[in-house]
Scaffold this active site. Sequence first.
Site: not given
Length: 667
Positions: A72, A146, A170
């Site tokens: 990420k 996210s 997330s």
Amino acid sequence: MTATGNAPRTRNGPDPVARVRRAYTRIAEVDRPEVWIDLRPAAEVEAEAAAVADRLAAEEELPLAGKLLAVKGNIDVAGLPTTAGCPAYAYLPGQDAVAVARLRAAGAVVLGTTNLDQFATGLVGTRSPYGAVRAAPLPDRISGGSSSGSAVAVALGIADLALGTDTAGSGRVPAAFNGIVGIKPTRGLVPVRGAVPACRSLDCVTVFARTLDEAVLAARTMAGPDEADPLSRTPPPGPPGPATDRPLRIGLPPVGLLGPLAPGWAAAFTATAEHLRRAGADLVETDPEPFLAAARLLYEGAFVAERYAAVGDFVAARPEEVDPVVAAIVLAARDLPAHRLFRDAEVLDAARAAVRRLFAGVDAVLLPTTTRHPAFAEVAADPAGVNSDLGRFTNGANLLDLCALAVPSPVPMPGGPAGGPPLGVMLYAPAFHDDLLAEAARLLAPSRGRAPAPGGHLRLAVVGAHLSGQPLNHHLTEAGGRLLRTTATAPRYRVYSLCTGFQPGGEASLWSALISAVCMDLRCSPRPGSERAVVLFDVLLHGAERRTADRPGGVRAGPQALCPPVVADEVGGLSPLVFRPGGAPRRRLREDTLLREFTSLDTATFGGRFTSRWTWWASPVNSAGSASKSPRAARMVFSQRVRCRLATTQCRYFVTTTTWACRRKTQ
């Protein structure tokens, strides 16, 4: 198609370089540029994979050798910009985040950094200047956020593993929308050093994978204290777990108390709970309100002020560089009064107390991961409202200090879109009960991966003196074993008694126990959930059989076989481990030859792949069932990382406490 299919193999498994090449082919095939922020050049990644191959050739232990990793974009990867989804915020880290470094040390190869909701603020996957990320199975729906790009990279078969972060869900909502596994460990169990904070005291580094075993192995590889991380935590010694003499107890909230769900989702959740019950769990009705109350506090209360502490100065100074929805959330937190934080802390304390009482009666709680799977137009029309609804069940986990694990339901989604993922469900457990949570999740997502790191669980079929209440049951309970359910042996099953000869079987039970507690050589033990499970038995057996859904009449073991116990009903993939005397004549074994034939067991039949917790002794017996006067007996010794060997010794007694694990050689 996946990045690893049909790849060339080295002596130690799939060729890491070939895996990388297939991944880049897959990237071109799927044409999802919004997944990535910075994708490394293929030649650079191939060079890293070649270095892993060299380490394998040098016989270095690499549990994640050649696994392809996506990271990420708010987690540091040395040499790649860390943007947190905002180009103006980018910086170039000189070293990997702790979690990335540990995975690389275990043999993982980094492909690049992935897209995210800016500053990890959102559960939708649309709040990014790098583009809105489409769900892997349903491109007209959002990916969830996210950790949007990470989840989709795994779901599309590009990466084997991907890192996310999880403050409000997330690491779980994207798993649900893409039909994969997402693990949110206990806060502090995996160090967060090297990750851009969203809410510093609540953030977790999480992992996505297509199988539960891969996700668990990666999470365990990353876990461990970090002296440079002030929020790093070490599990207390021997954290309390469930009683070992009963099945897992799973809290199940009534569907009517969960609030509105998408059409068909309530039915799918109910069917998932029924699957758990059939798999052996005890379901206990649970009030979901403490979880819902804590979830409301995260964005509707004062705790959101921690987001301003993390990136508020940057957002206030350069609002034009920030997504408008993200900027509105962060800047609104600046003006929250301090007294409101203390008032919300009171509400949270009450919710925590209620959750502690709840977990006194259950081991884990089952919830839907989220409420619906929106289309892009729905998010655009009401970005804050949709986001809040998606976090109804996930937002409170870190405030309540819970670990969480999201998996696809094993039951089909009634009326779901064609090609869509099954319902995503989530399990909660108290802090540091991560292994217990993985055990519970195996009832929903049977393992399909390779052997995990030490600490995984194996199923045990148990008869005789190891049953609950019997003299040897402590061997299981002291090893952390846990009763899954009771059952019975097959009708043709027989147990041998030195006094009376063969007797009908009877009571049996299924247990789960730690690999490290029941096997001395972890490399040779079956993987958790494997089709060849460990069998704990107390006597020699004859005429064993297994009944399954597709073979209701049972399958009898070979005529010259010495068989462990096999239960009469479907046991979720448990199959008999058969010991065949090498060179035994093809005739039905009589009682007077049973043990004598066993002494000539040819270990090559099983390639020497045996493990044992205890040593097995036996004396030959005559047809009357009494011990033979012969001084010769077989002593089978199994020791760590040593092939099985046979020896002879004098023995006049019979000790029946052996754990066997073996894999039959392919014919």
